[in-house]
Enzyme design. Sequence first.
Site, PDB file in Angstrom:
ATOM      1  N   TYR A 230      15.507 -38.276  13.595  1.00 28.20           N
ATOM      2  CA  TYR A 230      15.335 -37.125  12.684  1.00 28.20           C
ATOM      3  C   TYR A 230      15.082 -37.634  11.260  1.00 28.20           C
ATOM      4  CZ  TYR A 230      16.828 -33.076   9.875  1.00 28.20           C
ATOM      5  OH  TYR A 230      16.907 -32.051   8.965  1.00 28.20           O
TER       6      TYR A 230
ATOM      7  N   SER B 219      14.693 -33.238   4.299  1.00 26.27           N
ATOM      8  CA  SER B 219      16.154 -33.370   4.312  1.00 26.27           C
ATOM      9  C   SER B 219      16.521 -34.533   3.408  1.00 26.27           C
ATOM     10  CB  SER B 219      16.649 -33.661   5.726  1.00 26.27           C
ATOM     11  OG  SER B 219      17.988 -34.115   5.698  1.00 26.27           O
TER      12      SER B 219
HETATM   13  N1  LIG Z   1      21.115 -27.349   8.390  1.00 23.78           N
HETATM   14  C1  LIG Z   1      21.088 -28.455   7.700  1.00 23.78           C
HETATM   15  O1  LIG Z   1      22.155 -29.076   7.417  1.00 23.78           O
HETATM   16  C2  LIG Z   1      19.775 -28.999   7.185  1.00 23.78           C
HETATM   17  C3  LIG Z   1      19.822 -30.033   6.223  1.00 23.78           C
HETATM   18  C4  LIG Z   1      18.624 -30.552   5.751  1.00 23.78           C
HETATM   19  C5  LIG Z   1      17.414 -30.075   6.203  1.00 23.78           C
HETATM   20  N2  LIG Z   1      17.402 -29.067   7.145  1.00 23.78           N
HETATM   21  C6  LIG Z   1      16.097 -28.595   7.594  1.00 23.78           C
HETATM   22  O2  LIG Z   1      15.978 -27.219   7.311  1.00 23.78           O
HETATM   23  C7  LIG Z   1      15.020 -26.631   8.199  1.00 23.78           C
HETATM   24  C8  LIG Z   1      15.593 -25.361   8.788  1.00 23.78           C
HETATM   25  O3  LIG Z   1      16.697 -25.699   9.623  1.00 23.78           O
HETATM   26  P1  LIG Z   1      18.021 -24.800   9.706  1.00 23.78           P
HETATM   27  O4  LIG Z   1      19.128 -25.601   9.173  1.00 23.78           O
HETATM   28  O5  LIG Z   1      17.757 -23.465   9.155  1.00 23.78           O
HETATM   29  O6  LIG Z   1      18.223 -24.776  11.300  1.00 23.78           O
HETATM   30  P2  LIG Z   1      18.126 -23.600  12.395  1.00 23.78           P
HETATM   31  O7  LIG Z   1      18.949 -22.436  12.010  1.00 23.78           O
HETATM   32  O8  LIG Z   1      18.411 -24.295  13.683  1.00 23.78           O
HETATM   33  O9  LIG Z   1      16.601 -23.175  12.318  1.00 23.78           O
HETATM   34  C9  LIG Z   1      15.591 -23.948  12.873  1.00 23.78           C
HETATM   35  C10 LIG Z   1      14.355 -23.092  13.010  1.00 23.78           C
HETATM   36  O10 LIG Z   1      13.302 -23.916  13.511  1.00 23.78           O
HETATM   37  C11 LIG Z   1      12.689 -23.222  14.567  1.00 23.78           C
HETATM   38  N3  LIG Z   1      12.081 -24.153  15.521  1.00 23.78           N
HETATM   39  C12 LIG Z   1      12.616 -25.209  16.157  1.00 23.78           C
HETATM   40  N4  LIG Z   1      11.718 -25.759  16.984  1.00 23.78           N
HETATM   41  C13 LIG Z   1      10.592 -25.004  16.886  1.00 23.78           C
HETATM   42  C14 LIG Z   1       9.321 -25.036  17.511  1.00 23.78           C
HETATM   43  N5  LIG Z   1       8.987 -25.977  18.418  1.00 23.78           N
HETATM   44  N6  LIG Z   1       8.410 -24.104  17.166  1.00 23.78           N
HETATM   45  C15 LIG Z   1       8.715 -23.137  16.267  1.00 23.78           C
HETATM   46  N7  LIG Z   1       9.892 -23.053  15.637  1.00 23.78           N
HETATM   47  C16 LIG Z   1      10.823 -23.984  15.954  1.00 23.78           C
HETATM   48  C17 LIG Z   1      13.783 -22.387  15.212  1.00 23.78           C
HETATM   49  O11 LIG Z   1      13.189 -21.248  15.856  1.00 23.78           O
HETATM   50  P3  LIG Z   1      13.030 -21.027  17.426  1.00 23.78           P
HETATM   51  O12 LIG Z   1      14.105 -21.824  18.125  1.00 23.78           O
HETATM   52  O13 LIG Z   1      13.183 -19.551  17.573  1.00 23.78           O
HETATM   53  O14 LIG Z   1      11.651 -21.500  17.735  1.00 23.78           O
HETATM   54  C18 LIG Z   1      14.556 -21.937  13.986  1.00 23.78           C
HETATM   55  O15 LIG Z   1      13.985 -20.783  13.445  1.00 23.78           O
HETATM   56  C19 LIG Z   1      14.703 -27.716   9.248  1.00 23.78           C
HETATM   57  O16 LIG Z   1      13.493 -28.357   8.921  1.00 23.78           O
HETATM   58  C20 LIG Z   1      15.850 -28.688   9.104  1.00 23.78           C
HETATM   59  O17 LIG Z   1      15.526 -29.973   9.531  1.00 23.78           O
HETATM   60  C21 LIG Z   1      18.550 -28.517   7.637  1.00 23.78           C
END
Ligand SMILES: NC(=O)c1ccc[n+]([C@@H]2O[C@H](COP(=O)([O-])OP(=O)(O)OC[C@H]3O[C@@H](n4cnc5c(N)ncnc54)[C@H](OP(=O)(O)O)[C@@H]3O)[C@@H](O)[C@H]2O)c1
Length: 258
Positions: free
Chosen positions: A150, A136
């Site tokens: 985080y 991130s």
């Molecule tokens: N959204 C943002 O603004 C943003 C910005 C920068 C970076 N990111 C990063 O992008 C990545 C994807 O996030 P997203 O934004 O797409 O959020 P999201 O829609 O909440 O997706 C998160 C994913 O992580 C999985 N997850 C969480 N805990 C887990 C566990 N213990 N075991 C297996 N899977 C797990 C969830 O699946 P289950 O709950 O089904 O397990 C879900 O598929 C993350 O690393 C996040 O930190 C996001």
Amino acid sequence: MDSRVVVITGASSGIGAALARNLGARGDRLVLGARRMDRLKQVAAESGSQAIAAATDVTRRKDMENLRDVALREYGHIDVWVNNAGWATGKTVMELTDEEFQGVIDVVLKSVLYGMQTVVPHFQGRGKGHLINVSSTLGRVPLVSYRSIYSAAKSGVNVLTANLRMDLRARYPGISVSLVLPGIVDTEFHLVARTPMATKAGTHVGAATVLAPEEVATQIAGLIDSPIAELYVPASGAELAKQYYQDVGAFEERMARW
Ligand SMILES: NC(=O)c1ccc[n+]([C@@H]2O[C@H](COP(=O)([O-])OP(=O)(O)OC[C@H]3O[C@@H](n4cnc5c(N)ncnc54)[C@H](OP(=O)(O)O)[C@@H]3O)[C@@H](O)[C@H]2O)c1
């Protein structure tokens, strides 16, 4: 076009799901990991004709090894592994509990270690492969204090990624190790992590424009085609990082005035 074998963690929603659909549409063979199997199977069904859903908790080493083994059993090898799963709390340093601290460290940082240790020996055996860790911008520029642990965990992801890349460089030039640093993306992340403002794609949060997960997925798909060390999405994140490290005190003062 070659059909690559790609493993993606956290593929049941958001960026991981968008990446699966993107790569599935170009004919890649996918193994998708997450805990919510109903959601994961739905994403697999939308991701081309060769996508497998495998129940995975990324905080468990055995689950990550199983994810790898499913890919090897079904497809014989792995070309690309994307450590994408993530989770956050909305707590400042002084508010964090032990459980929240440990929980974020496990999902964000330990999972990446497990992913790397699980797949890199396979890449070393083949002399090629691409490891991608989704970090991130907050892991480089910690400008949101309620994302404290985080951001700290993502900083750790940045370091482990860079160290692995340096370790492999000389003996394994065919293995690429990349870090992706997204800005604000319109996903369920913000519901879970209690972001206190609207994060609809196209709206503005300060100077940043909120991205759709599909935009980030397109950029990661490009990274798989042409690996580089670090990819900021949007590219302006690199400029933000430059300004931050030029003068941290002045940067924080500017942020406080916003
Ligand atoms: N959204 C943002 O603004 C943003 C910005 C920068 C970076 N990111 C990063 O992008 C990545 C994807 O996030 P997203 O934004 O797409 O959020 P999201 O829609 O909440 O997706 C998160 C994913 O992580 C999985 N997850 C969480 N805990 C887990 C566990 N213990 N075991 C297996 N899977 C797990 C969830 O699946 P289950 O709950 O089904 O397990 C879900 O598929 C993350 O690393 C996040 O930190 C996001």
